[in-house]
Each structure stands twice: as structure tokens, then as C-alpha cells.
Design an enzyme around this catalytic site. Sequence first.
Site, PDB file in Angstrom:
ATOM      1  N   GLY A  15     -49.771  -3.677 -10.950  1.00 65.57           N
ATOM      2  CA  GLY A  15     -49.344  -2.527 -11.490  1.00 65.57           C
ATOM      3  C   GLY A  15     -48.863  -1.335 -10.248  1.00 65.57           C
ATOM      4  N   SER A  16     -48.537  -1.870  -8.950  1.00 66.64           N
ATOM      5  CA  SER A  16     -48.373  -0.789  -8.037  1.00 66.64           C
ATOM      6  C   SER A  16     -47.133  -0.150  -8.617  1.00 66.64           C
ATOM      7  CB  SER A  16     -48.029  -1.790  -6.647  1.00 66.64           C
ATOM      8  OG  SER A  16     -46.799  -2.162  -6.713  1.00 66.64           O
ATOM      9  N   ARG A  94     -43.506 -11.038 -19.527  1.00 66.90           N
ATOM     10  CA  ARG A  94     -42.941 -11.622 -20.806  1.00 66.90           C
ATOM     11  C   ARG A  94     -41.554 -11.564 -21.332  1.00 66.90           C
ATOM     12  NH1 ARG A  94     -47.168 -13.871 -22.087  1.00 66.90           N
ATOM     13  NH2 ARG A  94     -46.653 -14.960 -23.781  1.00 66.90           N
ATOM     14  N   ILE A  95     -41.071 -12.559 -21.791  1.00 63.38           N
ATOM     15  CA  ILE A  95     -39.447 -12.221 -21.917  1.00 63.38           C
ATOM     16  C   ILE A  95     -39.612 -11.491 -23.444  1.00 63.38           C
ATOM     17  CG2 ILE A  95     -37.402 -13.457 -23.013  1.00 63.38           C
ATOM     18  CD1 ILE A  95     -37.734 -14.508 -20.562  1.00 63.38           C
ATOM     19  N   ASN A 110     -36.186  -1.650 -16.387  1.00 61.58           N
ATOM     20  CA  ASN A 110     -36.823  -2.749 -15.931  1.00 61.58           C
ATOM     21  C   ASN A 110     -36.683  -2.304 -14.309  1.00 61.58           C
ATOM     22  OD1 ASN A 110     -38.389  -5.347 -15.601  1.00 61.58           O
ATOM     23  ND2 ASN A 110     -36.448  -6.214 -15.311  1.00 61.58           N
ATOM     24  N   HIS A 112     -36.711  -4.851 -10.778  1.00 55.08           N
ATOM     25  CA  HIS A 112     -36.362  -6.137 -10.329  1.00 55.08           C
ATOM     26  C   HIS A 112     -36.349  -6.242  -8.831  1.00 55.08           C
ATOM     27  CE1 HIS A 112     -35.699 -10.433 -10.457  1.00 55.08           C
ATOM     28  NE2 HIS A 112     -34.664 -10.392  -9.673  1.00 55.08           N
ATOM     29  N   GLU A 145     -30.699  -7.999 -23.812  1.00 59.51           N
ATOM     30  CA  GLU A 145     -31.191  -9.177 -24.180  1.00 59.51           C
ATOM     31  C   GLU A 145     -31.476 -10.467 -23.022  1.00 59.51           C
ATOM     32  OE1 GLU A 145     -29.165  -7.412 -26.012  1.00 59.51           O
ATOM     33  OE2 GLU A 145     -29.619  -7.489 -27.771  1.00 59.51           O
ATOM     34  N   GLU A 177     -38.922  -0.186  -4.196  1.00 61.19           N
ATOM     35  CA  GLU A 177     -39.104   0.109  -5.612  1.00 61.19           C
ATOM     36  C   GLU A 177     -39.982   1.241  -6.049  1.00 61.19           C
ATOM     37  OE1 GLU A 177     -40.667  -3.665  -7.688  1.00 61.19           O
ATOM     38  OE2 GLU A 177     -40.107  -4.914  -5.772  1.00 61.19           O
TER      39      GLU A 177
HETATM   40  C1  GRF Z   1     -42.241  -5.936  -8.715  1.00 61.74           C
HETATM   41  O1  GRF Z   1     -41.984  -6.640  -7.565  1.00 61.74           O
HETATM   42  C2  GRF Z   1     -41.413  -5.926  -9.833  1.00 61.74           C
HETATM   43  O2  GRF Z   1     -40.038  -5.672  -9.246  1.00 61.74           O
HETATM   44  C3  GRF Z   1     -41.369  -7.282 -10.312  1.00 61.74           C
HETATM   45  O3  GRF Z   1     -42.919  -7.699 -10.582  1.00 61.74           O
HETATM   46  C4  GRF Z   1     -43.507  -6.752  -9.264  1.00 61.74           C
HETATM   47  C5  GRF Z   1     -44.573  -6.203 -10.111  1.00 61.74           C
HETATM   48  O4  GRF Z   1     -45.404  -5.584  -9.231  1.00 61.74           O
HETATM   49  N1  GRF Z   1     -40.691  -7.232 -11.681  1.00 61.74           N
HETATM   50  P1  GRF Z   1     -46.288  -4.274  -9.558  1.00 61.74           P
HETATM   51  O5  GRF Z   1     -47.178  -5.127 -10.651  1.00 61.74           O
HETATM   52  O6  GRF Z   1     -45.594  -3.282  -9.989  1.00 61.74           O
HETATM   53  O7  GRF Z   1     -47.184  -4.079  -8.422  1.00 61.74           O
END
Ligand code: GRF
Length: 206
Positions: A15-16, A94-95, A110, A112, A145, A177
Amino acid sequence: MPEPLRVGVLASGRGSNFEALVKAVEAGRLEVTMALLVSDRPDAPALDIARAHRIDALCVDYKQFPSRETHEMAVVAALDERRVELVCQAGYMRILGAGYIERFRGRALNIHPSLLPAFPGLHAQRQALEHGVKVSGATVHFADEGVDTGPIVLQAAVLVLPGDTEETLSSRILAEEHRIYPEAVRLFAEGRLTIDGRKVHIRESP
Ligand code: GRF
């Protein structure tokens, strides 16, 4: 004054990224209402972060549902109940299927840990190291999708250094991120994003 945009976050683990969004709101850098945090796992630290910040925290335990579709319907119902207008997927493992995507098309983001379209799916940082790229990074995109395929909002590049491990590269990407996710949500909340096919246009600040 219109009510601030109501944001819901989906997170399965640490959850960062969720915390980075919450801190941006608390610091006044992001004017939205954090309406709900949903996790699919009861032991997700993201739930504790939500409770610590007095944000509505809900576990929709995937193990309690007979199918992916019924679980997803329960998640969508919870988001609808709280009148969530934008969903941020933040490490949600989850997808997400057609029901969710149709309901939140153009209203779900999202994050990534790679420069998409390179290295979608799991272990993006490991994929980048194994491929030998010299630059990787982070991407915020609208959900569609596919897996990590939707229109791209923001990206940040991170150099891959000699001697990098999955851990060292991941932690430098994570810092980016935490910077670009609140920024992307701010742009959405300010109504400055327009989706045009694969492209996302960002309107200049007035
Ligand atoms: C992050 O690297 C995000 O890009 C990916 O999963 C990780 C989640 O990290 N989808 P956090 O739970 O937000 O710390």
C-alpha cells in the site's frame, strides 16, 4: 464550491502508492476525497494504512466468493455505494474483468513499475533487468480490458545502473511511482485529461 472528486483505491498488499496518495491529500497537494480503500486480502498492510488515516477500509476477501465475477461485482458495489468517481488501482493483484472496466471506463487508473508497453504483467523490474535495458521507469495509465495496456497518462524514466538488483531498481522506481501517481490523479481531478484512442491529452493549467 463543488465537492472534491471521490477517489477509491484498490490495493492487495503493502500500500505504499495508496499512502503516497493519502499523504498528497493531507499535505494539500491533491484536492480529492479519499472515499474508500478496498483490499481483496484481509492481511493487506494497505488496510492498516487506511485505518491509521481514518479512511473507510473494506476487505472484500476473494476467498469468500465462488468466482472472480462475483468477487468483482462486490467490489464494484462497494465503490458505487461510496459514490466513487475515480478508482486508483495500486498494487491490486487481481485481473479486473469486463463488468468493472465497463463501469469505470475512463475513470480507473493503474500504476505499473516499467515504461509500458515494455514489461507488462508480474515482476516488471526483474523482466527489465533480465532484458538488459538501460532505462526503465514507472507508468500511470487508464485501465482497459488488457493487462497493463490502457492509454498512458504519465511516465517517469529511471536509469538501470550496473550492479542493480531487483530490490535496488524497484526502490528507485517506487520513488517515481509515489511522485507521478498523485500528479496523475491531480490532473484527472482538475478535468485536464482527455482520452483520444490510445492517447491521453493533458490540457495546460488555466
Ligand atoms: C507497485 O510497484 C506498483 O507499481 C505495482 O505493484 C506495486 C505495489 O506497491 N502495480 P505498493 O503496494 O503500492 O507499495
